[in-house]
Design an enzyme around this catalytic site. Structure first.
Site, PDB file in Angstrom:
ATOM      1  N   ASN A  38       0.870  -1.182   0.000  1.00 40.52           N
ATOM      2  CA  ASN A  38       0.000   0.000   0.000  1.00 40.52           C
ATOM      3  C   ASN A  38       0.905   1.229   0.000  1.00 40.52           C
ATOM      4  O   ASN A  38       1.516   1.567   1.015  1.00 40.52           O
ATOM      5  CB  ASN A  38      -0.895  -0.017   1.245  1.00 40.52           C
ATOM      6  CG  ASN A  38      -1.724   1.245   1.396  1.00 40.52           C
ATOM      7  OD1 ASN A  38      -1.833   2.049   0.471  1.00 40.52           O
ATOM      8  ND2 ASN A  38      -2.312   1.427   2.574  1.00 40.52           N
ATOM      9  N   LYS A  97       0.160   4.290  -0.257  1.00 43.57           N
ATOM     10  CA  LYS A  97      -0.433   5.468   0.372  1.00 43.57           C
ATOM     11  C   LYS A  97      -0.176   6.705  -0.507  1.00 43.57           C
ATOM     12  O   LYS A  97      -0.141   6.589  -1.725  1.00 43.57           O
ATOM     13  CB  LYS A  97       0.057   5.629   1.818  1.00 43.57           C
ATOM     14  CG  LYS A  97      -0.217   4.363   2.655  1.00 43.57           C
ATOM     15  CD  LYS A  97       0.007   4.551   4.120  1.00 43.57           C
ATOM     16  CE  LYS A  97      -0.328   3.256   4.859  1.00 43.57           C
ATOM     17  NZ  LYS A  97      -0.184   3.396   6.316  1.00 43.57           N
ATOM     18  N   HIS A 109      -9.496   1.198   5.276  1.00 45.06           N
ATOM     19  CA  HIS A 109      -8.227   1.459   5.951  1.00 45.06           C
ATOM     20  C   HIS A 109      -8.451   2.462   7.080  1.00 45.06           C
ATOM     21  O   HIS A 109      -9.262   3.373   6.962  1.00 45.06           O
ATOM     22  CB  HIS A 109      -7.193   2.000   4.953  1.00 45.06           C
ATOM     23  CG  HIS A 109      -5.798   1.954   5.483  1.00 45.06           C
ATOM     24  ND1 HIS A 109      -5.329   2.873   6.393  1.00 45.06           N
ATOM     25  CD2 HIS A 109      -4.776   1.086   5.255  1.00 45.06           C
ATOM     26  CE1 HIS A 109      -4.073   2.572   6.698  1.00 45.06           C
ATOM     27  NE2 HIS A 109      -3.707   1.493   6.023  1.00 45.06           N
ATOM     28  N   GLU A 134      -6.905   4.892   8.024  1.00 46.56           N
ATOM     29  CA  GLU A 134      -6.717   6.289   7.640  1.00 46.56           C
ATOM     30  C   GLU A 134      -7.970   6.848   6.972  1.00 46.56           C
ATOM     31  O   GLU A 134      -8.311   8.017   7.161  1.00 46.56           O
ATOM     32  CB  GLU A 134      -5.481   6.404   6.722  1.00 46.56           C
ATOM     33  CG  GLU A 134      -4.190   6.178   7.506  1.00 46.56           C
ATOM     34  CD  GLU A 134      -3.015   5.680   6.682  1.00 46.56           C
ATOM     35  OE1 GLU A 134      -1.984   5.375   7.277  1.00 46.56           O
ATOM     36  OE2 GLU A 134      -3.142   5.590   5.437  1.00 46.56           O
ATOM     37  N   GLU A 173      -5.230  -4.840  10.798  1.00 43.14           N
ATOM     38  CA  GLU A 173      -4.234  -3.799  11.032  1.00 43.14           C
ATOM     39  C   GLU A 173      -4.520  -3.098  12.350  1.00 43.14           C
ATOM     40  O   GLU A 173      -5.347  -2.185  12.403  1.00 43.14           O
ATOM     41  CB  GLU A 173      -4.263  -2.767   9.892  1.00 43.14           C
ATOM     42  CG  GLU A 173      -3.864  -3.334   8.545  1.00 43.14           C
ATOM     43  CD  GLU A 173      -3.295  -2.234   7.641  1.00 43.14           C
ATOM     44  OE1 GLU A 173      -2.219  -2.441   7.105  1.00 43.14           O
ATOM     45  OE2 GLU A 173      -3.929  -1.177   7.501  1.00 43.14           O
ATOM     46  N   GLY A 230       2.524   2.422  10.951  1.00 44.29           N
ATOM     47  CA  GLY A 230       3.472   3.523  10.789  1.00 44.29           C
ATOM     48  C   GLY A 230       4.147   3.972  12.074  1.00 44.29           C
ATOM     49  O   GLY A 230       4.812   5.003  12.108  1.00 44.29           O
ATOM     50  N   SER A 265       3.292  -1.918  10.490  1.00 45.23           N
ATOM     51  CA  SER A 265       4.750  -1.923  10.662  1.00 45.23           C
ATOM     52  C   SER A 265       5.378  -3.275  10.321  1.00 45.23           C
ATOM     53  O   SER A 265       6.291  -3.746  11.012  1.00 45.23           O
ATOM     54  CB  SER A 265       5.128  -1.482  12.086  1.00 45.23           C
ATOM     55  OG  SER A 265       4.690  -0.145  12.315  1.00 45.23           O
TER      56      SER A 265
END
Length: 255
Positions: free
Chosen positions: A10, A12, A96, A98, A168, A174, A213
């Site tokens: 991904n 991003k 996701h 985000e 996730e 991250g 991560s």
């Protein structure tokens, strides 16, 4: 039947035309001859044309990071399933954290995206996972169940045939903090068991990736776990050597 692992990058909000071409050429070189693991990349939608052209002749599948529920019409700024198919995209990330956080996407809205992708014959990669506060409050399973139930309750268990779930934990995305292999395995087993309550056969074949991560140092140990079927990789997917190590680790662990 043994599940074939899927490692997906991904990207991003990263990249350019030149970066897309260079990274894909490097990936083709790094992954030449690697078998036993499906590989996909999800560049920003702006670069799907470059990526589609660069991927010709390779086994790497093309993905995308989002989709809208509408197929066409007066929906300024949105991207449809038909458009993604037009560029050869196959695996589409939805839900996701985000998107859930910054764009306030609800479980129900994400389930509609899941339905739109299934109807179009695309593969949904449904991201689920808990925040640090939810994790510390012992609500991991409750949150994951709720996010899966949005799909189960509207589309039924069979919607997960040929689909992908990416667990996730938000606290690991991250941050450099990854769940331990045992922690991740426990949640993956719970997710599979939750779907199995409605349909055991569907639960057995659904691909459950770990994300958060994942890097070239921790991937191999994660993949030794029985219910971890690959990874959704963020930062490490932007470097061909690191991403290749993760793919090779999945191919080795699962074959």
């Amino acid at each position: 039947m043994a599940r074939r692992p899927l490692v997906m990058g991904n990207w991003k909000l990263n990249g350019s035309k030149a970066f897309t071409n260079t990274l894909i050429q490097d990936l083709k070189t790094e992954l030449a001859g690697v078998e036993g693991c499906d590989v996909a990349i999800a560049p920003p939608v702006m670069y799907l044309a470059e990526a589609e052209a660069a991927l010709v002749g390779s086994d790497i599948a093309l993905g995308a990071q989002n989709v809208d529920v509408n197929v066409q019409g007066a929906f300024t700024g949105d991207i449809s399933t038909d458009m993604l198919k037009d560029f050869g995209a196959k695996y589409i990330i939805i839900g996701h954290s985000e998107r859930r956080t910054y764009h306030k996407e609800s479980d129900e809205f994400i389930a509609k995206k899941f339905a739109a992708l299934k109807q179009a014959g695309l593969v949904p990669v449904l991201c689920i996972g808990e925040s640090e506060a939810e994790n510390e409050a012992g609500k991991t399973e409750e949150v994951c169940a709720r996010q899966i139930d949005a799909v189960l309750n509207t589309l039924g268990a069979e919607a997960f045939n040929g689909a992908v779930i990416a667990y996730e934990p938000i606290w690991a995305i991250g941050t450099g903090k990854s769940a331990t292999p045992a922690q991740a395995q426990a949640v993956h087993a719970f997710i599979r068991g939750h779907i199995a309550k409605q349909d055991k056969a569907v639960a057995e074949q659904v691909i459950i990736q770990y994300g958060g991560s994942v890097n070239d140092a921790n991937a191999a140990e994660l993949f030794t776990q029985p219910d971890i079927d690959g990874a959704l990789v963020g930062g490490a997917s932007l470097k061909a050597p690191a991403f290749a190590v993760i793919v090779k680790a999945a191919a080795k662990a699962k074959n």
